[in-house]
Design a protein around this motif. Structure first.
Motif, PDB file in Angstrom:
ATOM      1  N   SER A   6       0.837  -1.199   0.000  1.00  0.00           N
ATOM      2  CA  SER A   6       0.000   0.000   0.000  1.00  0.00           C
ATOM      3  C   SER A   6       0.875   1.253   0.000  1.00  0.00           C
ATOM      4  CB  SER A   6      -0.908  -0.001   1.214  1.00  0.00           C
ATOM      5  OG  SER A   6      -0.152   0.196   2.391  1.00  0.00           O
ATOM      6  N   PRO A   7       0.326   2.354  -0.478  1.00  0.00           N
ATOM      7  CA  PRO A   7       1.084   3.613  -0.448  1.00  0.00           C
ATOM      8  C   PRO A   7       1.504   3.999   0.978  1.00  0.00           C
ATOM      9  CG  PRO A   7      -0.832   3.847  -1.858  1.00  0.00           C
ATOM     10  CD  PRO A   7      -0.942   2.511  -1.184  1.00  0.00           C
ATOM     11  N   LYS A   8       0.659   3.662   1.938  1.00  0.00           N
ATOM     12  CA  LYS A   8       0.989   3.957   3.339  1.00  0.00           C
ATOM     13  C   LYS A   8       2.267   3.229   3.741  1.00  0.00           C
ATOM     14  CE  LYS A   8      -0.618   3.210   8.051  1.00  0.00           C
ATOM     15  NZ  LYS A   8      -1.678   2.703   8.905  1.00  0.00           N
ATOM     16  N   ARG A   9       2.376   1.951   3.387  1.00  0.00           N
ATOM     17  CA  ARG A   9       3.566   1.170   3.754  1.00  0.00           C
ATOM     18  C   ARG A   9       4.789   1.658   2.982  1.00  0.00           C
ATOM     19  NH1 ARG A   9       1.952  -0.186   8.519  1.00  0.00           N
ATOM     20  NH2 ARG A   9       0.191  -1.598   8.512  1.00  0.00           N
ATOM     21  N   GLU A  10       4.595   2.119   1.753  1.00  0.00           N
ATOM     22  CA  GLU A  10       5.714   2.673   0.982  1.00  0.00           C
ATOM     23  C   GLU A  10       6.256   3.924   1.673  1.00  0.00           C
ATOM     24  OE1 GLU A  10       7.216   1.476  -1.693  1.00  0.00           O
ATOM     25  OE2 GLU A  10       5.836  -0.171  -2.141  1.00  0.00           O
ATOM     26  N   ILE A  16      11.292   5.465   7.509  1.00  0.00           N
ATOM     27  CA  ILE A  16      12.158   4.698   8.407  1.00  0.00           C
ATOM     28  C   ILE A  16      13.568   4.600   7.835  1.00  0.00           C
ATOM     29  CG2 ILE A  16      12.554   2.411   9.411  1.00  0.00           C
ATOM     30  CD1 ILE A  16       9.451   2.170   9.526  1.00  0.00           C
ATOM     31  N   LYS A  17      13.653   4.351   6.534  1.00  0.00           N
ATOM     32  CA  LYS A  17      14.960   4.235   5.875  1.00  0.00           C
ATOM     33  C   LYS A  17      15.743   5.542   5.984  1.00  0.00           C
ATOM     34  CE  LYS A  17      15.688   4.399   1.450  1.00  0.00           C
ATOM     35  NZ  LYS A  17      15.841   4.285   0.028  1.00  0.00           N
ATOM     36  N   GLU A  18      15.087   6.664   5.719  1.00  0.00           N
ATOM     37  CA  GLU A  18      15.761   7.966   5.810  1.00  0.00           C
ATOM     38  C   GLU A  18      16.200   8.262   7.244  1.00  0.00           C
ATOM     39  OE1 GLU A  18      12.988  10.722   4.111  1.00  0.00           O
ATOM     40  OE2 GLU A  18      13.215   9.876   2.105  1.00  0.00           O
ATOM     41  N   GLY A  19      15.351   7.915   8.202  1.00  0.00           N
ATOM     42  CA  GLY A  19      15.705   8.134   9.603  1.00  0.00           C
ATOM     43  C   GLY A  19      16.928   7.333  10.016  1.00  0.00           C
ATOM     44  N   ALA A  20      16.992   6.094   9.563  1.00  0.00           N
ATOM     45  CA  ALA A  20      18.137   5.244   9.892  1.00  0.00           C
ATOM     46  C   ALA A  20      19.412   5.784   9.261  1.00  0.00           C
ATOM     47  CB  ALA A  20      17.871   3.809   9.443  1.00  0.00           C
ATOM     48  N   GLU A  21      19.305   6.279   8.033  1.00  0.00           N
ATOM     49  CA  GLU A  21      20.479   6.849   7.366  1.00  0.00           C
ATOM     50  C   GLU A  21      20.955   8.112   8.072  1.00  0.00           C
ATOM     51  OE1 GLU A  21      19.028   7.183   3.346  1.00  0.00           O
ATOM     52  OE2 GLU A  21      19.829   5.211   2.806  1.00  0.00           O
ATOM     53  N   ALA A  34      14.248  -0.751   7.696  1.00  0.00           N
ATOM     54  CA  ALA A  34      12.950  -0.320   7.188  1.00  0.00           C
ATOM     55  C   ALA A  34      12.115  -1.515   6.735  1.00  0.00           C
ATOM     56  CB  ALA A  34      13.152   0.658   6.028  1.00  0.00           C
ATOM     57  N   SER A  35      12.728  -2.447   6.029  1.00  0.00           N
ATOM     58  CA  SER A  35      11.990  -3.620   5.545  1.00  0.00           C
ATOM     59  C   SER A  35      11.447  -4.452   6.697  1.00  0.00           C
ATOM     60  CB  SER A  35      12.892  -4.509   4.688  1.00  0.00           C
ATOM     61  OG  SER A  35      13.280  -3.830   3.533  1.00  0.00           O
ATOM     62  N   ARG A  36      12.296  -4.712   7.661  1.00  0.00           N
ATOM     63  CA  ARG A  36      11.856  -5.533   8.792  1.00  0.00           C
ATOM     64  C   ARG A  36      10.728  -4.860   9.574  1.00  0.00           C
ATOM     65  NH1 ARG A  36      15.810  -9.566  10.979  1.00  0.00           N
ATOM     66  NH2 ARG A  36      17.338  -9.856   9.356  1.00  0.00           N
ATOM     67  N   THR A  37      10.852  -3.552   9.769  1.00  0.00           N
ATOM     68  CA  THR A  37       9.837  -2.828  10.515  1.00  0.00           C
ATOM     69  C   THR A  37       8.502  -2.831   9.780  1.00  0.00           C
ATOM     70  OG1 THR A  37      11.546  -1.393  11.435  1.00  0.00           O
ATOM     71  CG2 THR A  37       9.270  -0.622  11.605  1.00  0.00           C
ATOM     72  N   VAL A  38       8.544  -2.530   8.493  1.00  0.00           N
ATOM     73  CA  VAL A  38       7.311  -2.485   7.700  1.00  0.00           C
ATOM     74  C   VAL A  38       6.698  -3.882   7.596  1.00  0.00           C
ATOM     75  CG1 VAL A  38       6.362  -2.031   5.405  1.00  0.00           C
ATOM     76  CG2 VAL A  38       7.946  -0.404   6.448  1.00  0.00           C
ATOM     77  N   ASN A  39       7.513  -4.891   7.387  1.00  0.00           N
ATOM     78  CA  ASN A  39       6.980  -6.253   7.303  1.00  0.00           C
ATOM     79  C   ASN A  39       6.328  -6.679   8.615  1.00  0.00           C
ATOM     80  OD1 ASN A  39       7.682  -6.626   4.640  1.00  0.00           O
ATOM     81  ND2 ASN A  39       9.650  -7.565   5.116  1.00  0.00           N
ATOM     82  N   LYS A  40       6.910  -6.283   9.737  1.00  0.00           N
ATOM     83  CA  LYS A  40       6.325  -6.601  11.038  1.00  0.00           C
ATOM     84  C   LYS A  40       4.960  -5.924  11.186  1.00  0.00           C
ATOM     85  CE  LYS A  40       6.658  -7.925  15.444  1.00  0.00           C
ATOM     86  NZ  LYS A  40       6.960  -9.233  15.945  1.00  0.00           N
TER      87      LYS A  40
END
Length: 108
Positions: A6-10, A16-21, A34-40
């Motif tokens: 979904s666009p929300k998950r994108e 999350i990815k930008e924050g981690a970087e 980011a992937s693990r968080t969104v998948n969870k």
């Protein structure tokens, strides 16, 4: 992100990815976080067809949980665990020592 997300998950993934970087994670590590968080989150909300049992049953998100399961064991050994070492070394007064005193007695 999996195809058909979904666009929300994108948006969530990108945020999350930008924050981690920004916190200094490498690009690969940021993507993984980011992937693990969104998948969870997808598993918790029933959006994922192949979710693990623990992911699907976890009722609290990581932010709601507030680190309840993270950092387990970061307090170091318990007093009882520390007590065993001076007992082996036959250190006097160990039974009345608190955790800090036991750590000092065994040189930690």
């Amino acid at each position: 992100m999996p195809a058909g997300s979904s666009p929300k998950r994108e948006r969530q993934y990108e945020r999350i990815k930008e924050g981690a970087e920004k916190r200094g994670a490498s690009a690969g590590r940021a993507k993984e976080i980011a992937s693990r968080t969104v998948n969870k989150e997808r598993a918790r909300s029933g959006e994922s067809k192949t979710a693990s049992k623990t992911s699907a049953k976890d009722k609290k998100s990581a932010s709601q949980r507030g680190g309840e399961r993270s950092h387990s064991g970061s307090q170091g050994p318990t007093r009882d665990q520390l007590y065993a070492e001076p007992k082996k070394k036959n250190i006097e007064g160990r039974s009345s020592m608190n955790k800090q005193q036991l750590q000092k007695a065994v040189g930690r």
